[in-house]
Design a protein around this motif. Structure first.
Motif, short mmCIF file in Angstrom:
data_model
loop_
_atom_site.label_atom_id
_atom_site.label_comp_id
_atom_site.label_asym_id
_atom_site.label_seq_id
_atom_site.Cartn_x
_atom_site.Cartn_y
_atom_site.Cartn_z
N SER A 80 0.75 -0.99 0.11
CA SER A 80 0.03 -0.01 -0.01
C SER A 80 0.77 1.34 -0.10
N ASP A 81 0.42 2.26 -0.32
CA ASP A 81 0.91 3.70 -0.47
C ASP A 81 1.24 4.16 0.95
N GLY A 82 0.33 3.80 1.89
CA GLY A 82 0.65 4.11 3.19
C GLY A 82 2.02 3.45 3.84
N THR A 83 2.01 2.21 3.47
CA THR A 83 3.06 1.36 3.96
C THR A 83 4.63 1.80 3.24
N LEU A 84 4.66 2.22 1.77
CA LEU A 84 5.54 2.72 1.38
C LEU A 84 5.84 4.14 1.95
N ASN A 85 5.04 4.90 2.40
CA ASN A 85 5.53 6.16 2.93
C ASN A 85 6.03 6.02 4.29
N ALA A 86 5.34 5.19 4.96
CA ALA A 86 5.96 4.99 6.33
C ALA A 86 7.46 4.41 6.13
N LEU A 87 7.77 3.50 5.44
CA LEU A 87 8.95 3.01 5.08
C LEU A 87 9.82 4.09 4.49
N GLY A 88 9.36 4.89 3.62
CA GLY A 88 10.14 5.82 3.09
C GLY A 88 10.75 6.95 4.32
N GLU A 89 9.77 7.26 5.09
CA GLU A 89 10.24 8.07 6.30
C GLU A 89 11.38 7.41 7.43
N LEU A 90 11.11 6.06 7.36
CA LEU A 90 12.00 5.19 8.44
C LEU A 90 13.29 5.31 7.65
N PHE A 91 13.44 4.93 6.38
CA PHE A 91 14.73 4.92 5.66
C PHE A 91 15.39 6.23 5.97
N VAL A 92 14.69 7.15 5.57
CA VAL A 92 15.26 8.54 5.58
C VAL A 92 15.83 9.01 6.75
N ARG A 93 15.06 8.61 7.99
CA ARG A 93 15.37 8.99 9.34
C ARG A 93 16.69 8.63 9.59
N HIS A 94 17.07 7.33 9.21
CA HIS A 94 18.08 6.63 9.50
C HIS A 94 19.31 6.75 8.50
N SER A 95 18.98 7.37 7.54
CA SER A 95 20.05 8.01 6.64
C SER A 95 20.44 6.66 5.79
N ALA A 96 19.51 5.86 5.57
CA ALA A 96 19.61 4.44 4.90
C ALA A 96 19.19 4.46 3.55
N HIS A 97 18.63 5.62 2.99
CA HIS A 97 17.77 5.39 1.78
C HIS A 97 18.67 5.43 0.44
N ASN A 98 20.09 5.84 0.92
CA ASN A 98 20.93 5.78 -0.39
C ASN A 98 21.52 4.38 -0.56
N ILE A 99 21.28 3.55 0.44
CA ILE A 99 22.07 2.30 0.63
C ILE A 99 21.13 1.21 0.51
N PHE A 100 19.93 1.23 1.12
CA PHE A 100 19.04 0.19 0.89
C PHE A 100 17.53 0.55 0.48
N GLY A 101 16.99 -0.34 -0.08
CA GLY A 101 15.68 -0.24 -0.61
C GLY A 101 14.79 -1.34 -0.13
N ILE A 102 13.52 -1.71 -0.57
CA ILE A 102 12.77 -2.54 -0.27
C ILE A 102 12.34 -3.51 -1.49
N HIS A 103 12.24 -4.77 -1.15
CA HIS A 103 12.02 -5.92 -2.26
C HIS A 103 10.74 -6.72 -1.93
N LEU A 104 9.84 -6.85 -3.12
CA LEU A 104 8.84 -7.89 -2.89
C LEU A 104 9.10 -9.08 -2.87
N LEU A 105 9.02 -9.57 -1.45
CA LEU A 105 9.41 -10.92 -1.27
C LEU A 105 8.78 -12.12 -2.20
N HIS A 106 9.41 -12.79 -3.08
CA HIS A 106 8.89 -13.67 -3.83
C HIS A 106 10.06 -14.77 -4.50
N SER A 107 9.79 -15.32 -5.27
CA SER A 107 10.65 -16.43 -6.12
C SER A 107 9.83 -16.90 -7.32
#
Length: 251
Positions: free
Chosen positions: A40-67
């Motif tokens: 959801s957009d809400g989840t993506l927004n919350a994760l974006g804030e979390l990544f930026v707050r820890h200055s991790a957005h230039n290093i890590f992203g998120i991945h849809l868990l699948h195979s």
């Protein structure tokens, strides 16, 4: 949920040979992309804030868990880079015997959250990870683990190391019975929607607004779900490129 070892496990996976635990991760039955619900957009927004707050957005992203397939016992998923055309790079990922990688320079690329709060790699790439990734603070991994756990998202979202530029869209294709290819969509021909986004990164604009970009997508070719799916395993990168050309995937 225990979280004390979250950062240790995530960072260790960046610079170590695969272990028996990684065998289990590769063998684990994960949903196909089509079987996973949308993030959801809400989840993506919350994760974006979390990544930026820890200055991790230039290093890590998120991945849809699948195979797309289960790796044979004793192997792990391993991706190697190869050149498609000009300076354009692609990544070929397939099961490789872990014994062959014991002395190679590799790093964890996609990490799945475990029930004990640790992030364990289930896909590796060749070469070394960036020093910035290895020095990411433990608070980031701890908060991310808690967010995924409390939101019941551990079965949907994985942590992904950002390898390469983010100013392009990478498309993932099945290539042969047990491998995938990820390459710049500009290098591909004969593809059409629908597409399933499988990887996201976060950026901060000059105005301070956090943006989310879908960098990785999975798409069918000509309304099918695979590329030469019934062929034998391809032995080399050159054989892979020849097969892609023969199938009209690349020029």
């Amino acid at each position: 949920m225990a979280t004390a070892d979250v950062s240790t496990m995530a960072i260790a996976g960046l610079h170590r040979p695969p272990t028996s635990h990684d065998f289990a991760m590769s063998l684990a039955v994960l949903p196909h992309p089509e079987e996973q619900p949308e993030i959801s957009d809400g989840t993506l927004n919350a994760l974006g804030e979390l990544f930026v707050r820890h200055s991790a957005h230039n290093i890590f992203g998120i991945h849809l868990l699948h195979s797309h397939f289960a790796a044979p016992e004793g192997t792990v998923l391993f991706g190697v880079q190869f050149q498609v055309s000009g300076a354009s790079q692609a990544c070929w990922t397939k099961p490789v015997p872990a014994a062959e990688l014991a002395t190679e320079s590799i790093h964890g690329h996609v990490f799945r959250l475990q029930s004990d709060g640790t992030f364990v790699p289930y896909e590796f790439h060749e070469g070394e990870a960036s020093s910035e990734a290895a020095h990411t603070g433990p608070a980031f991994f701890r908060e991310l683990a808690e967010f995924l756990h409390c939101s019941n998202l551990a079965g949907l979202i994985a942590l992904q190391l950002l390898d390469g530029p983010r100013d392009k869209t990478n498309m993932e294709l099945l290539a042969g019975p047990q491998s995938t290819v990820m390459m710049d969509e500009k290098d591909l021909i004969g593809f059409s929607p629908p597409r399933i986004t499988t990887g996201w990164s976060f950026t901060v604009g000059d105005d301070g607004i956090i943006c989310c970009k879908g960098n990785d997508v999975y798409s069918a070719k000509k309304n099918t779900q695979q590329v030469f799916q019934d062929s034998k395993p391809l032995p080399t990168v050159e054989a892979l490129k020849e097969a892609l050309r023969a199938e009209g995937v690349i020029a």
